[in-house]
Design a protein around this motif. Structure first.
Motif, PDB file in Angstrom:
ATOM      1  N   TYR A 218       0.750  -1.152  -0.151  1.00  0.00           N
ATOM      2  CA  TYR A 218      -0.068   0.014   0.175  1.00  0.00           C
ATOM      3  C   TYR A 218       0.750   1.271   0.061  1.00  0.00           C
ATOM      4  CZ  TYR A 218      -3.864   3.030   1.266  1.00  0.00           C
ATOM      5  OH  TYR A 218      -4.919   3.998   1.271  1.00  0.00           O
ATOM      6  N   LYS A 219       0.943   1.868  -1.045  1.00  0.00           N
ATOM      7  CA  LYS A 219       1.718   3.232  -1.210  1.00  0.00           C
ATOM      8  C   LYS A 219       0.991   4.288  -1.639  1.00  0.00           C
ATOM      9  CE  LYS A 219       6.132   5.124  -2.141  1.00  0.00           C
ATOM     10  NZ  LYS A 219       7.384   4.640  -1.581  1.00  0.00           N
ATOM     11  N   TRP A 220       1.062   5.436  -1.088  1.00  0.00           N
ATOM     12  CA  TRP A 220       0.281   6.717  -1.285  1.00  0.00           C
ATOM     13  C   TRP A 220      -1.061   6.489  -1.676  1.00  0.00           C
ATOM     14  CZ3 TRP A 220       4.596   8.746  -4.806  1.00  0.00           C
ATOM     15  CH2 TRP A 220       5.805   8.971  -4.056  1.00  0.00           C
ATOM     16  N   GLY A 221      -1.960   5.726  -0.845  1.00  0.00           N
ATOM     17  CA  GLY A 221      -3.363   5.503  -1.177  1.00  0.00           C
ATOM     18  C   GLY A 221      -3.898   4.370  -2.192  1.00  0.00           C
ATOM     19  N   THR A 222      -3.050   3.885  -2.661  1.00  0.00           N
ATOM     20  CA  THR A 222      -2.894   2.964  -3.816  1.00  0.00           C
ATOM     21  C   THR A 222      -2.448   1.507  -3.299  1.00  0.00           C
ATOM     22  OG1 THR A 222      -2.995   4.551  -5.464  1.00  0.00           O
ATOM     23  CG2 THR A 222      -2.749   2.328  -6.221  1.00  0.00           C
ATOM     24  N   TYR A 223      -3.087   0.262  -3.623  1.00  0.00           N
ATOM     25  CA  TYR A 223      -2.373  -0.900  -3.399  1.00  0.00           C
ATOM     26  C   TYR A 223      -1.745  -1.360  -4.884  1.00  0.00           C
ATOM     27  CZ  TYR A 223      -5.442  -1.869   0.666  1.00  0.00           C
ATOM     28  OH  TYR A 223      -5.889  -1.510   1.714  1.00  0.00           O
ATOM     29  N   GLU A 224      -0.473  -1.597  -4.571  1.00  0.00           N
ATOM     30  CA  GLU A 224       0.368  -1.917  -5.728  1.00  0.00           C
ATOM     31  C   GLU A 224       0.591  -3.490  -5.939  1.00  0.00           C
ATOM     32  OE1 GLU A 224       1.464   0.209  -7.813  1.00  0.00           O
ATOM     33  OE2 GLU A 224       1.085   2.298  -6.777  1.00  0.00           O
ATOM     34  N   ASP A 225       0.731  -4.108  -7.032  1.00  0.00           N
ATOM     35  CA  ASP A 225       1.248  -5.258  -7.192  1.00  0.00           C
ATOM     36  C   ASP A 225       2.552  -5.296  -7.097  1.00  0.00           C
ATOM     37  OD1 ASP A 225      -1.457  -5.869  -7.665  1.00  0.00           O
ATOM     38  OD2 ASP A 225      -1.416  -6.112 -10.023  1.00  0.00           O
ATOM     39  N   VAL A 226       3.209  -6.272  -6.845  1.00  0.00           N
ATOM     40  CA  VAL A 226       4.397  -6.600  -6.593  1.00  0.00           C
ATOM     41  C   VAL A 226       4.982  -7.963  -7.442  1.00  0.00           C
ATOM     42  CG1 VAL A 226       6.456  -6.874  -4.857  1.00  0.00           C
ATOM     43  CG2 VAL A 226       4.682  -5.313  -4.627  1.00  0.00           C
ATOM     44  N   ASP A 227       6.083  -7.864  -8.237  1.00  0.00           N
ATOM     45  CA  ASP A 227       6.829  -8.943  -8.548  1.00  0.00           C
ATOM     46  C   ASP A 227       7.929  -9.240  -8.046  1.00  0.00           C
ATOM     47  OD1 ASP A 227       4.658  -9.032 -11.026  1.00  0.00           O
ATOM     48  OD2 ASP A 227       6.068  -7.896 -12.328  1.00  0.00           O
ATOM     49  N   CYS A 228       7.958 -10.743  -8.033  1.00  0.00           N
ATOM     50  CA  CYS A 228       9.355 -11.053  -7.217  1.00  0.00           C
ATOM     51  C   CYS A 228      10.206 -11.833  -8.537  1.00  0.00           C
ATOM     52  CB  CYS A 228       9.005 -12.227  -6.470  1.00  0.00           C
ATOM     53  SG  CYS A 228      10.380 -12.843  -5.556  1.00  0.00           S
ATOM     54  N   TYR A 229      11.442 -11.330  -8.407  1.00  0.00           N
ATOM     55  CA  TYR A 229      12.498 -12.050  -9.309  1.00  0.00           C
ATOM     56  C   TYR A 229      13.578 -12.613  -8.771  1.00  0.00           C
ATOM     57  CZ  TYR A 229      10.281  -9.672 -13.345  1.00  0.00           C
ATOM     58  OH  TYR A 229       9.407  -9.178 -14.333  1.00  0.00           O
ATOM     59  N   GLY A 230      13.926 -13.651  -9.142  1.00  0.00           N
ATOM     60  CA  GLY A 230      14.966 -14.382  -8.412  1.00  0.00           C
ATOM     61  C   GLY A 230      16.271 -14.947  -8.997  1.00  0.00           C
ATOM     62  N   LEU A 231      17.353 -15.183  -8.613  1.00  0.00           N
ATOM     63  CA  LEU A 231      18.727 -15.621  -9.228  1.00  0.00           C
ATOM     64  C   LEU A 231      19.053 -16.926  -8.416  1.00  0.00           C
ATOM     65  CD1 LEU A 231      20.472 -15.676 -11.736  1.00  0.00           C
ATOM     66  CD2 LEU A 231      21.521 -13.610 -10.502  1.00  0.00           C
ATOM     67  N   LEU A 232      19.220 -18.003  -8.878  1.00  0.00           N
ATOM     68  CA  LEU A 232      19.962 -19.116  -7.947  1.00  0.00           C
ATOM     69  C   LEU A 232      21.505 -19.094  -8.328  1.00  0.00           C
ATOM     70  CD1 LEU A 232      17.429 -22.019  -8.637  1.00  0.00           C
ATOM     71  CD2 LEU A 232      17.900 -20.476  -6.568  1.00  0.00           C
ATOM     72  N   ARG A 233      22.274 -19.638  -7.239  1.00  0.00           N
ATOM     73  CA  ARG A 233      23.714 -19.642  -7.485  1.00  0.00           C
ATOM     74  C   ARG A 233      23.897 -20.303  -8.967  1.00  0.00           C
ATOM     75  NH1 ARG A 233      28.737 -20.075  -4.332  1.00  0.00           N
ATOM     76  NH2 ARG A 233      27.587 -19.735  -2.370  1.00  0.00           N
ATOM     77  N   GLU A 234      23.417 -21.426  -8.807  1.00  0.00           N
ATOM     78  CA  GLU A 234      23.721 -22.432 -10.283  1.00  0.00           C
ATOM     79  C   GLU A 234      23.475 -21.625 -11.515  1.00  0.00           C
ATOM     80  OE1 GLU A 234      19.685 -25.235 -10.170  1.00  0.00           O
ATOM     81  OE2 GLU A 234      21.132 -25.321  -8.532  1.00  0.00           O
ATOM     82  N   ASP A 235      22.303 -20.978 -11.395  1.00  0.00           N
ATOM     83  CA  ASP A 235      22.000 -20.215 -12.833  1.00  0.00           C
ATOM     84  C   ASP A 235      23.071 -19.097 -13.022  1.00  0.00           C
ATOM     85  OD1 ASP A 235      19.705 -21.823 -13.311  1.00  0.00           O
ATOM     86  OD2 ASP A 235      18.500 -20.497 -12.254  1.00  0.00           O
ATOM     87  N   TYR A 236      23.314 -18.486 -11.844  1.00  0.00           N
ATOM     88  CA  TYR A 236      24.502 -17.592 -11.927  1.00  0.00           C
ATOM     89  C   TYR A 236      25.748 -17.767 -12.590  1.00  0.00           C
ATOM     90  CZ  TYR A 236      27.997 -14.196 -10.553  1.00  0.00           C
ATOM     91  OH  TYR A 236      29.196 -13.472 -10.489  1.00  0.00           O
ATOM     92  N   GLN A 237      25.994 -19.109 -12.153  1.00  0.00           N
ATOM     93  CA  GLN A 237      27.222 -19.615 -12.385  1.00  0.00           C
ATOM     94  C   GLN A 237      27.286 -20.037 -14.084  1.00  0.00           C
ATOM     95  OE1 GLN A 237      27.784 -22.755  -9.563  1.00  0.00           O
ATOM     96  NE2 GLN A 237      28.883 -21.555  -8.210  1.00  0.00           N
ATOM     97  N   LYS A 238      26.192 -20.459 -14.391  1.00  0.00           N
ATOM     98  CA  LYS A 238      26.136 -20.714 -15.605  1.00  0.00           C
ATOM     99  C   LYS A 238      26.074 -19.373 -16.753  1.00  0.00           C
ATOM    100  CE  LYS A 238      22.991 -24.766 -15.081  1.00  0.00           C
ATOM    101  NZ  LYS A 238      21.475 -25.108 -15.010  1.00  0.00           N
ATOM    102  N   LEU A 239      25.574 -18.452 -16.356  1.00  0.00           N
ATOM    103  CA  LEU A 239      25.506 -17.110 -16.879  1.00  0.00           C
ATOM    104  C   LEU A 239      27.116 -16.601 -16.956  1.00  0.00           C
ATOM    105  CD1 LEU A 239      22.565 -15.026 -15.365  1.00  0.00           C
ATOM    106  CD2 LEU A 239      22.813 -15.634 -17.794  1.00  0.00           C
ATOM    107  N   VAL A 240      27.712 -16.836 -15.791  1.00  0.00           N
ATOM    108  CA  VAL A 240      29.212 -16.287 -15.942  1.00  0.00           C
ATOM    109  C   VAL A 240      30.082 -17.281 -16.830  1.00  0.00           C
ATOM    110  CG1 VAL A 240      31.310 -16.258 -14.552  1.00  0.00           C
ATOM    111  CG2 VAL A 240      29.169 -15.416 -13.373  1.00  0.00           C
ATOM    112  N   GLN A 241      29.998 -18.545 -16.831  1.00  0.00           N
ATOM    113  CA  GLN A 241      30.401 -19.482 -17.809  1.00  0.00           C
ATOM    114  C   GLN A 241      30.271 -18.994 -19.203  1.00  0.00           C
ATOM    115  OE1 GLN A 241      29.431 -23.129 -16.596  1.00  0.00           O
ATOM    116  NE2 GLN A 241      30.836 -23.515 -15.048  1.00  0.00           N
ATOM    117  N   PHE A 242      28.748 -18.667 -19.600  1.00  0.00           N
ATOM    118  CA  PHE A 242      28.403 -18.424 -20.780  1.00  0.00           C
ATOM    119  C   PHE A 242      29.084 -17.029 -21.312  1.00  0.00           C
ATOM    120  CE2 PHE A 242      25.658 -16.249 -23.726  1.00  0.00           C
ATOM    121  CZ  PHE A 242      25.332 -17.141 -24.759  1.00  0.00           C
ATOM    122  N   GLU A 243      28.999 -16.027 -20.335  1.00  0.00           N
ATOM    123  CA  GLU A 243      29.830 -14.765 -20.642  1.00  0.00           C
ATOM    124  C   GLU A 243      31.228 -14.953 -20.941  1.00  0.00           C
ATOM    125  OE1 GLU A 243      28.832 -12.030 -17.460  1.00  0.00           O
ATOM    126  OE2 GLU A 243      26.616 -11.897 -18.154  1.00  0.00           O
TER     127      GLU A 243
END
Length: 189
Positions: A158-183
């Motif tokens: 609830y912010k400034w008189g309005t209910y706000e939808d909130v999205d959650c984003y996540g990153l797992l260590r194993e996915d991060y390691q794959k990204l680093v290897q790819f990069e």
């Protein structure tokens, strides 16, 4: 509290000297309206109170709150926080950036070095962030850094008189390691 160096930015502890600049940048209504916790108006005593909590919170391993400093002129431009949950080996990412610095890649660069620190130094298993669904710029930055959409909490905040939808984003260590290897060209995702 660590200091983290990157190409264009330095992540460092806040000092009380930063309070007027925090008020100037975070006090902008455009910053406050897309964050979950920044009030508007934002007063200097609130910035001082906030900064005064940082050292104790870091010592208790509760969270690390970094000032984002532009290296070429040593100006404070924003903040990035990693709230820690040792029991579950996870961290919650939060950040804000002053309006004059939007769209220049500073948040993405800050997030990149903080998640590297979180996974490699703190040995976290998961880093996540919650963001107002309407904050498209923030969502873009998270996706750019490998975070995956995990779900929406309808009318979660609830912010400034309005209910706000909130999205959650996540990153797992194993996915991060794959990204680093790819990069680094060592493999494919």
């Amino acid at each position: 509290m660590p200091i983290i160096d990157s190409e264009r930015i330095l992540l460092r502890p806040f000092t009380l000297k930063d309070a007027p600049r925090v008020v100037e940048l975070a006090g902008d209504k455009r910053v406050a309206e897309t964050t979950l916790t920044i009030p508007h108006p934002y007063y200097e005593h609130s910035a001082i109170d906030w900064i005064n909590t940082h050292q104790e919170r870091a010592e208790q391993n509760e969270c690390l709150i970094f000032a984002i400093e532009e290296k070429n002129n040593h100006e404070l431009i924003g903040a990035v926080t990693l709230r820690l949950d040792d029991a579950h080996r996870r961290g919650e990412l939060a950040y804000w950036l002053g309006v004059p610095y939007w769209g220049r890649g500073y948040v993405s660069e800050s997030i990149k070095v903080v998640i590297e620190f979180g996974f490699n130094e703190l040995e976290l298993n998961r880093i996540y962030a919650t963001v107002m669904k309407k904050n498209l710029g923030s969502i873009k930055v998270l996706r750019k850094n490998g975070f995956r959409y995990e779900g929406t909490f309808p009318q979660h905040d609830y912010k400034w008189g309005t209910y706000e939808d909130v999205d959650c984003y996540g990153l797992l260590r194993e996915d991060y390691q794959k990204l680093v290897q790819f990069e680094q060209g060592e493999g494919r995702i």
